[in-house]
Design a protein around this motif. Structure first.
Motif, PDB file in Angstrom:
ATOM      1  N   SER A 122       0.853  -1.185   0.000  1.00 42.07           N
ATOM      2  CA  SER A 122       0.000   0.000   0.000  1.00 42.07           C
ATOM      3  C   SER A 122       0.893   1.240   0.000  1.00 42.07           C
ATOM      4  CB  SER A 122      -0.907   0.006   1.239  1.00 42.07           C
ATOM      5  OG  SER A 122      -0.120   0.034   2.420  1.00 42.07           O
ATOM      6  N   HIS A 123       0.279   2.397  -0.189  1.00 43.74           N
ATOM      7  CA  HIS A 123       1.048   3.641  -0.321  1.00 43.74           C
ATOM      8  C   HIS A 123       1.943   3.896   0.888  1.00 43.74           C
ATOM      9  CE1 HIS A 123       2.090   7.673  -1.580  1.00 43.74           C
ATOM     10  NE2 HIS A 123       1.672   8.143  -0.411  1.00 43.74           N
TER      11      HIS A 123
ATOM     12  N   LYS B 298       2.953   1.581   3.015  1.00 42.77           N
ATOM     13  CA  LYS B 298       3.700   0.354   3.330  1.00 42.77           C
ATOM     14  C   LYS B 298       3.176  -0.394   4.567  1.00 42.77           C
ATOM     15  CE  LYS B 298       7.131   0.636   0.199  1.00 42.77           C
ATOM     16  NZ  LYS B 298       6.777   1.830  -0.533  1.00 42.77           N
ATOM     17  N   ASP B 299       1.911  -0.194   4.906  1.00 42.76           N
ATOM     18  CA  ASP B 299       1.384  -0.898   6.076  1.00 42.76           C
ATOM     19  C   ASP B 299       0.530  -2.110   5.703  1.00 42.76           C
ATOM     20  OD1 ASP B 299      -0.785   0.431   5.056  1.00 42.76           O
ATOM     21  OD2 ASP B 299      -1.483   1.219   6.982  1.00 42.76           O
ATOM     22  N   GLU B 300       0.387  -2.364   4.393  1.00 37.07           N
ATOM     23  CA  GLU B 300      -0.347  -3.537   3.923  1.00 37.07           C
ATOM     24  C   GLU B 300       0.304  -4.095   2.664  1.00 37.07           C
ATOM     25  OE1 GLU B 300      -4.999  -2.895   5.326  1.00 37.07           O
ATOM     26  OE2 GLU B 300      -4.415  -2.457   3.254  1.00 37.07           O
ATOM     27  N   LEU B 301       0.115  -5.394   2.461  1.00 35.06           N
ATOM     28  CA  LEU B 301       0.485  -6.053   1.216  1.00 35.06           C
ATOM     29  C   LEU B 301      -0.775  -6.659   0.611  1.00 35.06           C
ATOM     30  CD1 LEU B 301       3.828  -7.860   2.156  1.00 35.06           C
ATOM     31  CD2 LEU B 301       3.543  -6.268   0.243  1.00 35.06           C
ATOM     32  N   GLN B 302      -1.041  -6.316  -0.639  1.00 33.34           N
ATOM     33  CA  GLN B 302      -2.217  -6.833  -1.342  1.00 33.34           C
ATOM     34  C   GLN B 302      -1.770  -7.841  -2.392  1.00 33.34           C
ATOM     35  OE1 GLN B 302      -4.236  -3.936  -3.716  1.00 33.34           O
ATOM     36  NE2 GLN B 302      -5.718  -5.397  -4.536  1.00 33.34           N
TER      37      GLN B 302
ATOM     38  N   VAL C  25      10.958  -0.158  -3.134  1.00 33.69           N
ATOM     39  CA  VAL C  25      10.291  -1.457  -2.981  1.00 33.69           C
ATOM     40  C   VAL C  25       8.810  -1.300  -3.306  1.00 33.69           C
ATOM     41  CG1 VAL C  25       9.764  -3.366  -1.444  1.00 33.69           C
ATOM     42  CG2 VAL C  25      11.945  -2.171  -1.222  1.00 33.69           C
ATOM     43  N   TYR C  26       8.411  -1.939  -4.392  1.00 30.94           N
ATOM     44  CA  TYR C  26       7.014  -1.891  -4.833  1.00 30.94           C
ATOM     45  C   TYR C  26       6.191  -2.993  -4.177  1.00 30.94           C
ATOM     46  CZ  TYR C  26       2.993  -2.493  -7.960  1.00 30.94           C
ATOM     47  OH  TYR C  26       1.724  -2.633  -8.471  1.00 30.94           O
ATOM     48  N   GLY C  27       6.808  -4.166  -4.048  1.00 33.52           N
ATOM     49  CA  GLY C  27       6.069  -5.303  -3.512  1.00 33.52           C
ATOM     50  C   GLY C  27       6.980  -6.473  -3.206  1.00 33.52           C
ATOM     51  N   VAL C  28       6.382  -7.666  -3.145  1.00 36.83           N
ATOM     52  CA  VAL C  28       7.105  -8.874  -2.741  1.00 36.83           C
ATOM     53  C   VAL C  28       6.713 -10.038  -3.647  1.00 36.83           C
ATOM     54  CG1 VAL C  28       7.479 -10.551  -0.881  1.00 36.83           C
ATOM     55  CG2 VAL C  28       7.203  -8.125  -0.334  1.00 36.83           C
ATOM     56  N   LEU C  29       7.714 -10.799  -4.060  1.00 35.36           N
ATOM     57  CA  LEU C  29       7.492 -12.078  -4.728  1.00 35.36           C
ATOM     58  C   LEU C  29       7.745 -13.166  -3.700  1.00 35.36           C
ATOM     59  CD1 LEU C  29       7.188 -14.085  -7.115  1.00 35.36           C
ATOM     60  CD2 LEU C  29       9.618 -13.667  -7.623  1.00 35.36           C
ATOM     61  N   CYS C  30       6.757 -14.031  -3.507  1.00 34.29           N
ATOM     62  CA  CYS C  30       6.851 -15.037  -2.443  1.00 34.29           C
ATOM     63  C   CYS C  30       6.696 -16.449  -3.003  1.00 34.29           C
ATOM     64  CB  CYS C  30       5.774 -14.778  -1.389  1.00 34.29           C
ATOM     65  SG  CYS C  30       5.805 -15.950  -0.018  1.00 34.29           S
ATOM     66  N   PHE C  31       7.676 -17.306  -2.699  1.00 27.45           N
ATOM     67  CA  PHE C  31       7.591 -18.733  -3.012  1.00 27.45           C
ATOM     68  C   PHE C  31       7.397 -19.491  -1.706  1.00 27.45           C
ATOM     69  CE2 PHE C  31      10.342 -17.040  -6.432  1.00 27.45           C
ATOM     70  CZ  PHE C  31       9.578 -17.410  -7.534  1.00 27.45           C
TER      71      PHE C  31
END
Length: 210
Positions: A93-94, A96-100, A174-180
């Protein structure tokens, strides 16, 4: 007295045989461990060959297609390349308190979904770890302090044991996260797998920028 040399020779021979047997057992055990952990040269070669093939295929994608279609292809291909049960792409989120979740691919039952939100309020240690460490290669997510807070409502219900999380960077931000996520049993993430995951995160950034 004449029998002493023979007894001595037999004793030495027996000791050498026992020593050789112990060494052989130890080497066999080490070799099995190395093979299980994927450290033999053939396993490394096969992994990297598969990763390079995936990179070549994905780099030729049409990044002008709808973003969701591109993200689906990236998550599915990388999941199968690493032979991991789940691959997901998340956006901060803008503030950085949430990941969508933008897309989650699950090998079983071979589906894509776009739902799920993680909040810093619920998982503060994870958010802090991503901020500080950037790359989280966690062999046992159920005991690691950075991800233990996921245990009851995420890891156990989904049968997840290991996580490899990498930042998606756009313009050095950091825009987001790639998760495996590994299903069913813990997994040791190799350096080549982490490098491959980083390259997929870069392709995701390219897709988002396009």
């Amino acid at each position: 007295m004449s029998h002493l040399p023979i007894i001595l020779i037999l004793s030495i021979t027996l000791a050498l045989l026992i020593c050789n047997f112990k060494i052989r057992c130890k080497l066999d055990k080490q070799n099995k461990t190395l093979q299980k952990d994927g450290f033999n040269s053939q396993a490394i070669y096969q992994r990297m060959k598969k990763q390079n093939s995936s990179r070549a295929t994905l780099s030729k994608m049409d990044f002008n297609k709808p973003m969701l279609e591109v993200l689906k292809q990236l998550s599915q291909n990388s999941s199968k390349t690493l032979n991991v049960g789940r691959a997901s792409i998340w956006r901060y989120s803008h503030n950085k308190d949430e990941l969508q979740c933008l897309n989650l691919y699950e090998q079983e039952p071979d589906t894509h979904t776009q739902k799920g939100i993680l909040s810093v309020e619920s998982y503060p240690k994870y958010f802090k770890a991503m901020e500080v460490d950037r790359i989280l290669n966690i062999n046992n997510a159920r005991t690691d302090v950075r991800t233990h807070e996921f245990l009851e409502d995420y890891l156990k219900p989904l049968n997840i044991y290991s996580m490899l999380d990498l930042p998606i960077l756009i313009n050095n931000e950091v825009y987001g996260v790639l998760c495996f996520e590994q299903i069913g049993e813990p997994r040791v993430w190799r350096e080549d797998e982490i490098g491959y995951g980083t390259s997929i995160a870069d392709l995701i950034a390219l897709a988002i920028e396009s």
